[in-house]
Design a protein around this motif. Structure first.
Motif, PDB file in Angstrom:
ATOM      1  N   ARG A  20       0.850  -1.170   0.113  1.00  0.00           N
ATOM      2  CA  ARG A  20       0.067  -0.108  -0.126  1.00  0.00           C
ATOM      3  C   ARG A  20       0.784   1.399  -0.004  1.00  0.00           C
ATOM      4  O   ARG A  20       0.451   2.234  -0.549  1.00  0.00           O
ATOM      5  CB  ARG A  20      -0.877  -0.113   1.217  1.00  0.00           C
ATOM      6  N   VAL A  21       1.878   1.136   0.848  1.00  0.00           N
ATOM      7  CA  VAL A  21       2.744   2.151   0.843  1.00  0.00           C
ATOM      8  C   VAL A  21       3.535   2.441  -0.433  1.00  0.00           C
ATOM      9  O   VAL A  21       3.785   3.785  -0.814  1.00  0.00           O
ATOM     10  CB  VAL A  21       3.927   2.232   1.947  1.00  0.00           C
ATOM     11  N   LEU A  22       3.800   1.656  -0.978  1.00  0.00           N
ATOM     12  CA  LEU A  22       4.616   1.581  -2.186  1.00  0.00           C
ATOM     13  C   LEU A  22       3.699   1.964  -3.422  1.00  0.00           C
ATOM     14  O   LEU A  22       4.298   3.044  -4.328  1.00  0.00           O
ATOM     15  CB  LEU A  22       5.515   0.280  -2.758  1.00  0.00           C
ATOM     16  N   TRP A  23       2.635   1.470  -3.560  1.00  0.00           N
ATOM     17  CA  TRP A  23       1.546   1.870  -4.545  1.00  0.00           C
ATOM     18  C   TRP A  23       1.403   3.511  -4.502  1.00  0.00           C
ATOM     19  O   TRP A  23       1.485   4.422  -5.453  1.00  0.00           O
ATOM     20  CB  TRP A  23       0.214   1.338  -4.545  1.00  0.00           C
ATOM     21  N   ALA A  24       1.472   4.169  -3.182  1.00  0.00           N
ATOM     22  CA  ALA A  24       1.198   5.323  -2.895  1.00  0.00           C
ATOM     23  C   ALA A  24       2.248   6.374  -3.466  1.00  0.00           C
ATOM     24  O   ALA A  24       2.113   7.259  -4.163  1.00  0.00           O
ATOM     25  CB  ALA A  24       0.742   5.683  -1.477  1.00  0.00           C
ATOM     26  N   VAL A  25       3.431   5.761  -3.027  1.00  0.00           N
ATOM     27  CA  VAL A  25       4.652   6.743  -3.237  1.00  0.00           C
ATOM     28  C   VAL A  25       4.787   6.467  -4.779  1.00  0.00           C
ATOM     29  O   VAL A  25       5.501   7.663  -5.596  1.00  0.00           O
ATOM     30  CB  VAL A  25       5.750   6.603  -2.570  1.00  0.00           C
ATOM     31  N   LEU A  26       4.607   5.386  -5.466  1.00  0.00           N
ATOM     32  CA  LEU A  26       4.829   5.467  -6.782  1.00  0.00           C
ATOM     33  C   LEU A  26       3.816   6.233  -7.634  1.00  0.00           C
ATOM     34  O   LEU A  26       4.287   7.161  -8.441  1.00  0.00           O
ATOM     35  CB  LEU A  26       4.221   4.021  -7.320  1.00  0.00           C
ATOM     36  N   GLY A  27       2.576   6.237  -7.168  1.00  0.00           N
ATOM     37  CA  GLY A  27       1.815   7.207  -8.012  1.00  0.00           C
ATOM     38  C   GLY A  27       2.191   8.701  -7.632  1.00  0.00           C
ATOM     39  O   GLY A  27       1.963   9.623  -8.668  1.00  0.00           O
ATOM     40  N   ILE A  28       2.543   9.196  -6.364  1.00  0.00           N
ATOM     41  CA  ILE A  28       3.256  10.506  -6.240  1.00  0.00           C
ATOM     42  C   ILE A  28       4.304  10.802  -7.139  1.00  0.00           C
ATOM     43  O   ILE A  28       4.374  11.821  -7.845  1.00  0.00           O
ATOM     44  CB  ILE A  28       3.522  10.538  -4.766  1.00  0.00           C
ATOM     45  N   ASN A  29       5.351   9.771  -7.216  1.00  0.00           N
ATOM     46  CA  ASN A  29       6.386  10.092  -8.203  1.00  0.00           C
ATOM     47  C   ASN A  29       6.071  10.211  -9.562  1.00  0.00           C
ATOM     48  O   ASN A  29       6.699  10.909 -10.221  1.00  0.00           O
ATOM     49  CB  ASN A  29       7.443   8.858  -7.960  1.00  0.00           C
ATOM     50  N   ALA A  30       5.071   9.231 -10.074  1.00  0.00           N
ATOM     51  CA  ALA A  30       4.740   9.280 -11.586  1.00  0.00           C
ATOM     52  C   ALA A  30       4.252  10.711 -11.919  1.00  0.00           C
ATOM     53  O   ALA A  30       4.597  11.048 -13.023  1.00  0.00           O
ATOM     54  CB  ALA A  30       3.916   8.324 -11.677  1.00  0.00           C
ATOM     55  N   VAL A  31       3.410  11.187 -11.018  1.00  0.00           N
ATOM     56  CA  VAL A  31       2.469  12.323 -11.474  1.00  0.00           C
ATOM     57  C   VAL A  31       3.890  13.552 -11.412  1.00  0.00           C
ATOM     58  O   VAL A  31       3.751  14.628 -12.337  1.00  0.00           O
ATOM     59  CB  VAL A  31       1.658  12.815 -10.350  1.00  0.00           C
ATOM     60  N   MET A  32       4.440  13.743 -10.559  1.00  0.00           N
ATOM     61  CA  MET A  32       5.341  14.757 -10.294  1.00  0.00           C
ATOM     62  C   MET A  32       6.483  14.664 -11.356  1.00  0.00           C
ATOM     63  O   MET A  32       7.003  15.581 -11.956  1.00  0.00           O
ATOM     64  CB  MET A  32       6.250  14.664  -8.942  1.00  0.00           C
ATOM     65  N   PHE A  33       6.832  13.422 -12.039  1.00  0.00           N
ATOM     66  CA  PHE A  33       7.760  13.372 -13.195  1.00  0.00           C
ATOM     67  C   PHE A  33       7.227  14.152 -14.435  1.00  0.00           C
ATOM     68  O   PHE A  33       7.700  14.959 -15.005  1.00  0.00           O
ATOM     69  CB  PHE A  33       7.766  12.004 -13.618  1.00  0.00           C
ATOM     70  N   LEU A  34       5.805  13.914 -14.560  1.00  0.00           N
ATOM     71  CA  LEU A  34       5.006  14.543 -15.684  1.00  0.00           C
ATOM     72  C   LEU A  34       5.241  15.918 -15.445  1.00  0.00           C
ATOM     73  O   LEU A  34       5.255  16.627 -16.427  1.00  0.00           O
ATOM     74  CB  LEU A  34       3.516  13.961 -15.711  1.00  0.00           C
ATOM     75  N   VAL A  35       4.766  16.511 -14.150  1.00  0.00           N
ATOM     76  CA  VAL A  35       4.847  17.925 -13.868  1.00  0.00           C
ATOM     77  C   VAL A  35       6.206  18.821 -14.046  1.00  0.00           C
ATOM     78  O   VAL A  35       6.394  19.499 -14.956  1.00  0.00           O
ATOM     79  CB  VAL A  35       4.354  18.171 -12.625  1.00  0.00           C
TER      80      VAL A  35
END
Length: 211
Positions: free
Chosen positions: A23-38
């Motif tokens: 659950r923790v890894l899915w959360a941080v993966l999503g955060i990092n993927a979005v911030m990469f695009l930004v």
């Protein structure tokens, strides 16, 4: 001593612990993927070496968290092997950032201090959230420790980007941006050495245990 500060053998990880890690890894993966695009868009638009470096760091972290998700619950040998791969990618990222910084220094790029500041603050908030989520696992096996080290380095990198934005704004020159990119490269290389060292130790331990 009866009490021990060491974690229990991680190859005996319980199913509920693996579920919490996922659950923790899915959360941080999503955060990092979005911030990469930004950040990749903002970094290119602003002409900032440090923002581009940070964007690639977010992409690398998202990939690393994906690897961590794949090996959660597996034997220590597989988790240590994954950590070794992540350590190598962290080192490659550090070398790439050095090349980017040299290119911008050679071309005398003047980045947008305003864009650097706004995106830097957003990235800092995102990484602070990831840092908090991973804090509990900072002394875990090499696989989870590598995830925490990546996020720790990112927080320092974001603070440095904000300082670079102030430096660019105050001096009207691009050197603060170049200096910060070089610092981020150093953090990546230092983190890579730490992760690779621990993962090699765990691989040796698992090999001895298997004999």
């Amino acid at each position: 001593m009866a009490d021990c500060c060491c974690p229990p053998p991680l190859n005996l990880r319980k199913p509920e612990e693996s579920a919490a890690l996922k659950r923790v890894l899915w959360a941080v993966l999503g955060i990092n993927a979005v911030m990469f695009l930004v950040e990749v868009g903002a970094g290119l638009a602003a002409g900032s070496a440090s923002l581009q470096a940070d964007a690639m760091d977010f992409l690398g972290d998202a990939a690393n968290y994906g690897i961590s998700l794949f090996v959660v619950g597996m034997a220590i040998h597989y988790r240590a092997s994954a950590a070794l791969l992540k350590g190598a990618t962290m080192g490659a990222f550090g070398l790439w950032v050095i090349g980017t910084a040299i290119w911008h220094a050679f071309h005398g790029t003047l980045p947008s201090a305003f864009t650097m500041g706004v995106v830097g603050i957003a990235a800092l908030i995102a990484n602070a959230a990831s840092f908090g989520l991973l804090w509990t696992y900072r002394h875990n096996d090499a696989n989870m420790r590598s995830a925490w080290i990546c996020t720790r380095n990112d927080v320092f990198g974001n603070l440095a980007v904000l300082l670079a934005a102030l430096g660019v704004l105050g001096t009207g020159r691009g050197w603060p941006d170049i200096i910060v990119a070089a610092i981020m490269a150093g953090l990546a290389l230092q983190g890579a050495g730490t992760v690779i060292g621990q993962s090699l130790g765990e691989l040796r331990t698992s090999s001895v245990s298997a004999e």
